[in-house]
Design a protein around this motif. Structure first.
Motif, PDB file in Angstrom:
ATOM      1  N   LYS A   1       8.747   2.531  -5.210  1.00  0.00           N
ATOM      2  CA  LYS A   1       9.497   3.378  -4.311  1.00  0.00           C
ATOM      3  C   LYS A   1       9.903   3.342  -2.856  1.00  0.00           C
ATOM      4  N   LEU A   2      10.758   2.385  -2.246  1.00  0.00           N
ATOM      5  CA  LEU A   2      11.192   1.672  -1.152  1.00  0.00           C
ATOM      6  C   LEU A   2      12.081   2.571  -0.205  1.00  0.00           C
TER       7      LEU A   2
ATOM      8  N   GLU B   1      10.845  -0.654 -12.562  1.00  0.00           N
ATOM      9  CA  GLU B   1      12.312  -0.527 -11.847  1.00  0.00           C
ATOM     10  C   GLU B   1      12.250   0.154 -10.123  1.00  0.00           C
ATOM     11  N   VAL B   2      13.492  -0.003 -10.044  1.00  0.00           N
ATOM     12  CA  VAL B   2      13.428   0.073  -8.386  1.00  0.00           C
ATOM     13  C   VAL B   2      14.086   0.823  -7.294  1.00  0.00           C
TER      14      VAL B   2
ATOM     15  N   ASP C   1       6.635   3.937  -1.932  1.00  0.00           N
ATOM     16  CA  ASP C   1       6.082   3.471  -1.775  1.00  0.00           C
ATOM     17  C   ASP C   1       5.324   2.629  -0.271  1.00  0.00           C
ATOM     18  N   PHE C   2       6.750   1.860  -0.131  1.00  0.00           N
ATOM     19  CA  PHE C   2       6.648   1.400   0.895  1.00  0.00           C
ATOM     20  C   PHE C   2       7.736   2.554   2.264  1.00  0.00           C
TER      21      PHE C   2
ATOM     22  N   LEU D   1       2.488  -5.563  -5.442  1.00  0.00           N
ATOM     23  CA  LEU D   1       4.182  -5.760  -4.538  1.00  0.00           C
ATOM     24  C   LEU D   1       3.605  -6.274  -3.185  1.00  0.00           C
ATOM     25  N   LEU D   2       1.850  -5.701  -3.464  1.00  0.00           N
ATOM     26  CA  LEU D   2       1.496  -6.512  -1.701  1.00  0.00           C
ATOM     27  C   LEU D   2       0.111  -7.370  -1.947  1.00  0.00           C
TER      28      LEU D   2
END
Ligand code: PGA
Length: 310
Positions: free
Chosen positions: A102-103, A128-129, A149-150, A291-292
């Motif tokens: 989740k962005l 899934e984004v 998340d970010f 992702l990081l």
């Protein structure tokens, strides 16, 4: 008497109520959830009927939540956070074959983030984004929540509960229409540029925040002709000769720069940086960790403006 009948309410109804509560409008909630307004109204009515008391009062377009409505919304919030945590635990058990990321990103980051995420999803196709966009002010308002998340923005606030990861330079360039008299000049004094009619992003935008900081340091001002709430609209207005502007390189790299020229103004570009920001109170999911790692290893050259191509 009002009572929460757990057998007759659905998680979807609570999710809808929460969206209306957070956005303050049925229209915005329907956009956010990709549902029609009648569906939203029907589901909310069913929820209110099963609780047995009005959850909100509507006057015209204005919705205000009753005490019971606020209590149900708070309960819904806790339940969604609980479901997110469960989801992360399941992801951890299953490894990184699937999961949600989740962005929420500022409008200017929407140009390059999809390119990064696209490559990330090539490696992990099951992910899934969930991707939201808003200006800096709207993103900064969310940083106490544990919903994302970010967040991606520049100039993150300093809070104990936030962790920030700097990951990409962001330069803000002066631009003008292609045939502008200043476009042929080198080392244009800033004060001369500042007399041109400027098209400026709205208050609350990170782009404007960076420009205002720059002006404060120089004790300068700009001749603002128009405030425009969109990078695209600014680019087109500059092309059509309405004025000059200062915009992030990413709006030009991915938004296109035909009909525009970079102006060689002294003191510009303004140098800022992009950050991935997270709330430490949200457990880091395996997807978020990946992702990081992915962003840290990326060569970000293709995400930045190639000046020679301008
Ligand atoms: P903006 O943010 O899209 O709201 O202008 C850009 C930034 O944070 O630098």
């Amino acid at each position: 008497m009002a009572k929460f009948h757990k057998r007759s309410c659905t998680i979807r109804q609570l999710e809808i109520l929460l969206a209306v509560y957070e956005t303050g409008s049925v229209t915005r909630a329907s956009e956010q959830l990709h549902l029609t307004q009648p569906t939203i109204s029907t589901q909310l009515k069913k929820l209110a009927d099963s609780v047995g008391t009005p959850l909100w009062i509507q006057s015209g377009r204005q919705i205000s939540f009753t005490e019971s409505g606020k209590a149900v919304a708070k309960g819904a919030m806790e339940m969604m956070a609980c479901i997110d945590r469960l989801d992360m635990r399941l992801q951890a058990i299953q490894g990184l074959t699937a999961g949600q990321l989740k962005l929420a990103v500022v409008t200017t980051a929407k140009y390059f983030i999809p390119h990064l995420i696209g490559q990330f999803c090539e490696q992990f196709p099951q992910i899934e984004v969930d991707f939201r966009v808003g200006n800096r002010q709207s993103i900064v308002k969310q940083v106490d929540s544990v919903d994302e998340d970010f967040w991606v923005f520049s100039h993150p606030p300093e809070h104990e509960h936030l962790e920030t990861y700097e990951f990409l330079p962001n330069r803000l360039f002066a631009i003008g229409p292609q045939n502008h008299p200043l476009s042929q000049r080198k080392k244009i004094p800033f004060e001369e540029f500042a007399r041109e009619p400027i098209l400026m992003r709205e208050p609350g935008s990170g782009t404007r925040y960076a420009i205002e900081n720059f002006l404060k340091e120089r004790f300068s001002q700009l001749n603002v002709r128009m405030t425009i709430e969109s990078n695209e609209a600014i680019r087109h207005s500059v092309m059509s000769g309405l004025g000059v502007s200062i915009l992030s390189e990413h709006t030009l790299t991915f938004g296109g720069h035909t009909g525009l020229s970079l102006l060689d103004v002294e003191g510009l570009p303004i140098h800022t940086r992009w950050y991935l920001v997270r709330n430490k109170n949200r457990p880091m999911s395996p997807v978020a960790e990946k992702l990081l790692e992915f962003v840290g290893k990326r060569n970000t050259q293709e995400l930045t403006l190639q000046l020679e191509g301008f």
